[in-house]
Every structure is written in C-alpha cells, then in structure tokens.
Write an enzyme that holds these catalytic residues in place. Structure first.
Site, PDB file in Angstrom:
ATOM      1  N   ASP A 377       0.824  -1.208   0.000  1.00 46.29           N
ATOM      2  CA  ASP A 377       0.000   0.000   0.000  1.00 46.29           C
ATOM      3  C   ASP A 377       0.861   1.263   0.000  1.00 46.29           C
ATOM      4  OD1 ASP A 377      -2.379   1.448   0.110  1.00 46.29           O
ATOM      5  OD2 ASP A 377      -3.235   0.174   1.667  1.00 46.29           O
ATOM      6  N   ASP A 446     -11.073   1.701  -2.833  1.00 48.46           N
ATOM      7  CA  ASP A 446     -11.595   1.314  -1.525  1.00 48.46           C
ATOM      8  C   ASP A 446     -13.117   1.294  -1.541  1.00 48.46           C
ATOM      9  OD1 ASP A 446      -9.161   0.929  -0.417  1.00 48.46           O
ATOM     10  OD2 ASP A 446      -9.113   2.778   0.738  1.00 48.46           O
TER      11      ASP A 446
HETATM   12  C1  GLA Z   1      -5.825   1.574   2.171  1.00 47.25           C
HETATM   13  C2  GLA Z   1      -6.234   0.424   1.271  1.00 47.25           C
HETATM   14  C3  GLA Z   1      -7.267  -0.423   1.965  1.00 47.25           C
HETATM   15  C4  GLA Z   1      -6.732  -0.925   3.286  1.00 47.25           C
HETATM   16  C5  GLA Z   1      -6.285   0.254   4.134  1.00 47.25           C
HETATM   17  C6  GLA Z   1      -5.594  -0.226   5.392  1.00 47.25           C
HETATM   18  O1  GLA Z   1      -6.859   2.498   2.327  1.00 47.25           O
HETATM   19  O2  GLA Z   1      -6.706   0.896   0.047  1.00 47.25           O
HETATM   20  O3  GLA Z   1      -7.639  -1.510   1.146  1.00 47.25           O
HETATM   21  O4  GLA Z   1      -5.660  -1.807   3.062  1.00 47.25           O
HETATM   22  O5  GLA Z   1      -5.392   1.089   3.431  1.00 47.25           O
HETATM   23  O6  GLA Z   1      -5.231   0.817   6.197  1.00 47.25           O
END
Ligand code: GLA
Length: 633
Positions: A377, A446
C-alpha cells in the site's frame, strides 16, 4: 537544458538511426545531437507487431564538465492533423476512481497532470483516448489510446495550435523538477505506451490488454490467487482467534489465500488505528502473541495460503522508526510537518531507506517463506517535500524517488520473482504500467459498493486487463450477494466478508461461485473483452469475454437503476464467429431464484447473436446475470 556556460538552449539535429527487428519487436532508435554542445538525445520506439502497440521513450546524456539542468523532458510527442479532436479522460478521487469524461478539445492547451509524487493518481490517471474528427464509440472511429508508465508525477498535454494541428506531449511532470544531470549519466524517461485503432475504443483496449499480458504486467499469463481479505470485516480490530476463524471461512468458500490487512504490527506504538505504528514492522504482541509464523501455520493447517499487507514507504510520527531515524523522512526543515492519514513519506532516495524497505519484505519472507501474497500500500501523496539525503539537489527528488522505488522492486523481484504482489494506494491511487512491471495486480478502489464498482472497473477496463483488477465481494453496498459476486467476477475475484455471517443459501451460492470462477477464470483473464452496453449510456452495463478461437464466451449483464417497467432491447453480441452455432446457458444462479432468463439451453447462430442479439433478463434494478455462450458442433 541549461548548459555549464549558462546557455539555456538545445538544438537537436539528426545524427543517425538504427532499426533492429527481433521477432515480434522492432526497435528503432533515432540519435540527435547538438552541433555545439556535447549533448545526445536518443528517441527510442519499440513496435509490438502482434499487439499493435508502440512504446517510446527518450534518453538524454552529455559530456559537459559539470551537471546540466534539464527543465523539460517529455517521453513522447504525437502530432496529429484532423478537423476535430475528442479527448476521453479518467479522473476521480479516493473511492471514486476512473470516472470517464469525453469532450472536444478547443484551441490552446489542455493539461492532465499530477504533482503528487507518490499517490500520484488519486485525482487523475495517466491514461487517455483521443479520437480524430468525431467522437469514437466501441466499434468505430479512429482512436489513439495512450498511457505513461510512471509511478509518480506526470503530465499529459494536448495543444491545438494556430493551424488546428494537435500536439500531444506525455512525460514526467517537469513541475518543481529541474533535473541536475551529471556528465555521462543516462537520463531515461518513462515509457509512453500507445496504440491506434481505426475500429473504435474496443480494439484499442484489446490491444492494451494483449500487450499487458504479454509484456506489460508481472507474470501476465500466470495464475492468480482468489482470496479472502479481512480489512472491511475487521478493520484494526482482530486477534489470533478472530483471524483463525476467518481462515476457516476462507477454506469453506474455497478461495486460495487469506490476506491479513493493516493493523498487525507495532508494539511501542501498536497499530490500532491509522495514527500509530506505521514503520514498525514487527507483529503486535498483544493481538498476535505467537507472531506471524504461527498465523501462517494456522492458515496452512486450515488449508489456505497466507498473505499480508504492508506499507513500507511510509511512517507515522508515532512510531519507533520515526524516533530512530528522523532523517529518513521527506519533510521541509523549519516548517510544520504536513500529515495525510497521519503519516509521512520515507526518503527513498536514501540507500539506507531503500535497504530498509527491501528488508521489510525480505526479513518477513526469510522467516516465513511460505507467505504467498503481499498487498503493498501507499496511502499518501508528497507534500512539503524535502529530502535530507539529496541536500542541495532538491529538485531531483520527485524523479529520483520513483526511480528508487523501481530499484527496490527490482531487487525484490530478483529474489522473489513470482511472489504475487498487489499494488494498492488507498485504492487506485497508483495504477500505471511503470509499477505493473513489478506487480501482478492492483486494488482499483476502496469503494467496494458493487454499483460503484461497475463504473470503476469499467473505467479501468479501457487500459488494464481484468486479470490485474482485484474485485472483492464485501458488505458495502445494498445489492444482493449475487449482484456483488457477478460484479467481482468481471476481473480477479476475492472476498472481504465474515463467512459465518452468510445465510446457508448464500454460502451455498458463494461456494458454487468460487467453483464457477475457477472453471471460467482462464476465459475471464485471457479472453478478448467486448464492452457492449456502457453504464454511462444506459441504466445497465453489459460486457463479454471471448476466447481467441471464438468457441467460448462469457457475458456479464448488470442493471443499475432503470425506471419501473423499463424495457431493455436485446444486446447485439460482438466478437463471435458468425459461422458458428452457440448454446446459451446462465451460470452463477442463486439457488431458488429465477433471474427471468428464458433462453436457457437454446442455440443460435453467431450471425444471429451479432445481428439480432440476445434478450437479457435483468430489467429491474440492481440485478445481474452471467451467461455462458459455447460453440456446439
Ligand atoms: C488503504 C487500502 C485499503 C486498506 C487500508 C488499510 O486504504 O486501500 O484496502 O488496506 O489502506 O489501512
């Protein structure tokens, strides 16, 4: 270019060219030289014959005594002549990625860019389609589709000049990035990848998909793992017991991997929210007293592989890493720290930081060699950027950061060539072909509400093959489980649910859906995509994948919010062989629920399906159907 003597000009004259043909690839290099200053610029074009793709970049070098300063360094320039130019662009924000917009260009310059450095695509993605004379549709019109393979700040500009010619210039964003180039160093710009289609946007997309699977994406033809992720079902709140239960759920569903998301690390500053712990990559002793190794074993004992989330380029100020290495962080001296999601970006231009990031993965993999999947990420962009390591070379930071990122990925790939790694950046904030060389897939958004996902996944489908798009079934959104499943199946399917909260019927359906997916995934990943009805034009979306030999096809239809008693016309199919005979069968049916598809098991000629079409069942809102179309002899 600013030369050592202060002369701010560059004159580029043709010196020589070379073309080398190697099977499917033809590489042409054109060398340009300045008649006065010892500067060479090489323009390189690689043509992929079968895929109809050209990849191009520029290399700049010099032999002056001291560094020269580059103020503009595009990867490509395309010059077009037409009466009208129609630009399709893709923009968005967190949870609303890849919104498609088409408009006619007018005189002057239109720029699509990012100055955000790390999570560079949060607002704009470095992709576009440009139609000549009239707006193109799926199957007609002359279109150039292009994208820049660069995981950092970019600039795409489109200028219509006084004689109505169009110049498209693509490259790294020169904003605040005057580059100090040392003598004999080769400055290589990112690859600009483009295709031309005289048969509309559909063919342009298929060219990209084919190229991406063959050349552009890490392991583009290899298997992908279905998974159960715990992010939306637990967020930061879990322990060994909750996770072990989820492993059981993954096994029950029949998916390949359990993916442990954020929240598993940090001890002095436990990662119980996004405010603390980022940077401290040791398992949290309270939540996971027996460490990661135990979890890996437990997952495997339950019959699923184990995967894990990391965000190794970032740090929370409340972390041991921050306390130990304040000089490893990008931040302006004499200014307040500027946070986004309570975090800062590490200074990856510093080789020690590169080692640290490499080691986050390497140490974890050395201790737990059977970890089967990583989600990488990157949850913030650069602001107040200043590198303690680069000292008086601050305007090189944005570019050198991305190059350092690639170097780390190259090191990792040398040691772990086939480990599946998902590219994530708070959703799709970092989706490009520069990164996808090292990543097997990406997290598009997300936002996992299936209705929103129809649009988001539709947007990405213009440039990225669906084998790279991770689509999860979650509790977000009010659609039925069947609808969510059908939407996720359009690409790389996964789950983010608590399996024990499914009803018996839903569990039965989901187990069957995973089996269907395993049976059909080859077609979904490698078939040719035909977008048939756009959700931007009707209250439904319909698309299909067709195998190369046209014997097998899979159609997905999703209704959105049609008015009551709406009637949708039959959908004309594309990509089939008119000479063949096909049987149509609905799959992925929720037990006991009839979708209204009344052509089950009927056969049609390809010609009929192409010219007359198929009546699809989903006239009421938020319903879906998946239809298998198979040749019968
Ligand atoms: C980001 C990612 C999510 C999740 C969060 C965790 O927003 O896109 O899928 O992994 O971080 O903090």
């Amino acid at each position: 270019m600013l030369h050592n003597d202060g002369n701010p000009s560059l004159e580029l004259l043709y010196a020589e060219d070379k073309t080398v043909r190697d099977g499917n690839l033809t590489t042409t290099s054109i060398i340009l030289k300045d008649p006065v200053y010892p500067v060479t610029v090489k323009l390189v074009f690689v043509a992929y014959y079968n895929e109809d793709i050209i990849k191009t970049w520029t290399e700049i070098s010099h032999q002056e005594k001291n560094p020269v300063i580059l103020s503009n360094f595009a990867s490509a320039m395309i010059h077009l002549e037409a009466d009208h130019y129609w630009l399709t662009q893709f923009h968005g924000d967190w949870a609303r990625e890849m919104r498609m917009e088409e408009s006619e260009l007018t005189s002057g310059i239109k720029t699509i860019d990012s100055k955000l450095g790390t999570r560079a695509n949060i607002f704009q993605t470095p992709v576009f389609m440009l139609a000549k004379n009239k707006a193109a549709d799926e199957n007609s019109g002359e279109v150039i589709a292009g994208t820049l393979g660069w995981t950092g700040s970019f600039q795409l500009s489109f200028e219509i000049d006084n004689s109505n010619s169009l110049r498209m210039i693509a490259g790294m964003n020169p904003f605040a990035s005057e580059y100090h180039l040392k003598p004999n160093e080769n400055f290589v710009t990112p690859e600009f990848i483009f295709t031309f289609s005289a048969q509309g946007k559909g063919l342009a997309s298929r060219n990209f998909h084919q190229w991406a699977r063959n050349y552009g994406v890490m392991d583009g033809h290899a298997n992908r793992l279905t998974l159960l992720n715990n992010w939306e079902s637990t967020y930061f709140d879990f322990n060994e017991k909750t996770l072990t239960e989820l492993f059981g759920g993954a096994k029950e569903l029949g998916v390949d991997v359990f993916l442990l998301d954020d929240g598993w690390f940090g001890n002095k500053y436990p990662r119980n929210s996004d405010q603390t712990g980022l940077g401290d990559w040791q398992a949290n002793k309270q939540k996971l007293p027996h460490g990661l190794g135990y979890l890996v074993e437990q997952a495997e004992a339950k019959g699923v592989k184990f995967g894990i989330w990391i965000e190794p380029e970032m740090v929370n100020p409340k972390s041991e890493l921050y306390e130990k290495h304040p000089d490893w962080i990008l931040k302006l001296p004499n200014r307040d720290e500027n946070y986004y999601r309570n975090q800062l970006v590490l200074d990856l231009t510093n080789p020690q930081v590169q080692d640290f990031v490499f080691n986050v993965v390497d140490e974890m993999m050395t201790k737990n060699p059977s970890i089967a999947f990583i989600k990488w990420d990157c949850n913030r962009m650069m602001t107040n950027t200043y590198s303690p390591y680069m000292k008086d070379n601050q305007s090189n930071v944005q570019i050198d950061y991305v190059r350092s990122f690639y170097q780390v990925m190259q090191r990792l790939r040398a040691k772990y060539p086939h480990l599946p790694i998902m590219l994530c950046s708070g959703g799709g904030g970092r989706t490009d072909y520069g990164a996808l060389k090292y990543f097997t897939e990406f997290w598009p958004s997300d936002n996992t509400d299936a209705l929103e996902r129809v649009f988001i996944q539709w947007g990405y489908s213009y440039f990225f093959p669906n084998i790279t798009s991770c689509n999860h079934i979650t509790t977000m959104g009010k659609q039925s489980l069947k609808y969510k499943t059908d939407v996720a199946m359009m690409g790389k399917m996964g789950y983010d649910i608590r399996v024990n909260e499914l009803s018996a019927q839903e569990l039965e359906f989901s187990k069957m859906a995973v089996q269907n997916y395993n049976r059909l995934k080859g077609l979904i990943w490698n078939g040719d995509l035909y977008r048939l009805v756009s959700p931007y034009e009707e209250e439904r979306a319909v698309l299909m994948y067709v195998s190369a030999d046209k014997t097998k096809s899979l159609l997905f239809a999703y209704s959105l919010h049609p008015r009551a008693f709406s009637h949708f016309s039959p959908v004309r199919l594309t990509g089939l062989d008119p000479q063949k005979t096909y049987k149509v069968e609905e799959t992925n049916k929720m037990p006991g629920v009839h979708t209204g598809f009344n052509l089950e098991g009927k056969t049609f000629s390809g010609d009929y399906l192409i010219k007359v079409g198929l009546s699809l069942p989903n006239n009421s809102e938020l319903t879906s159907a998946v239809i298998e179309i198979t040749e019968v002899k």
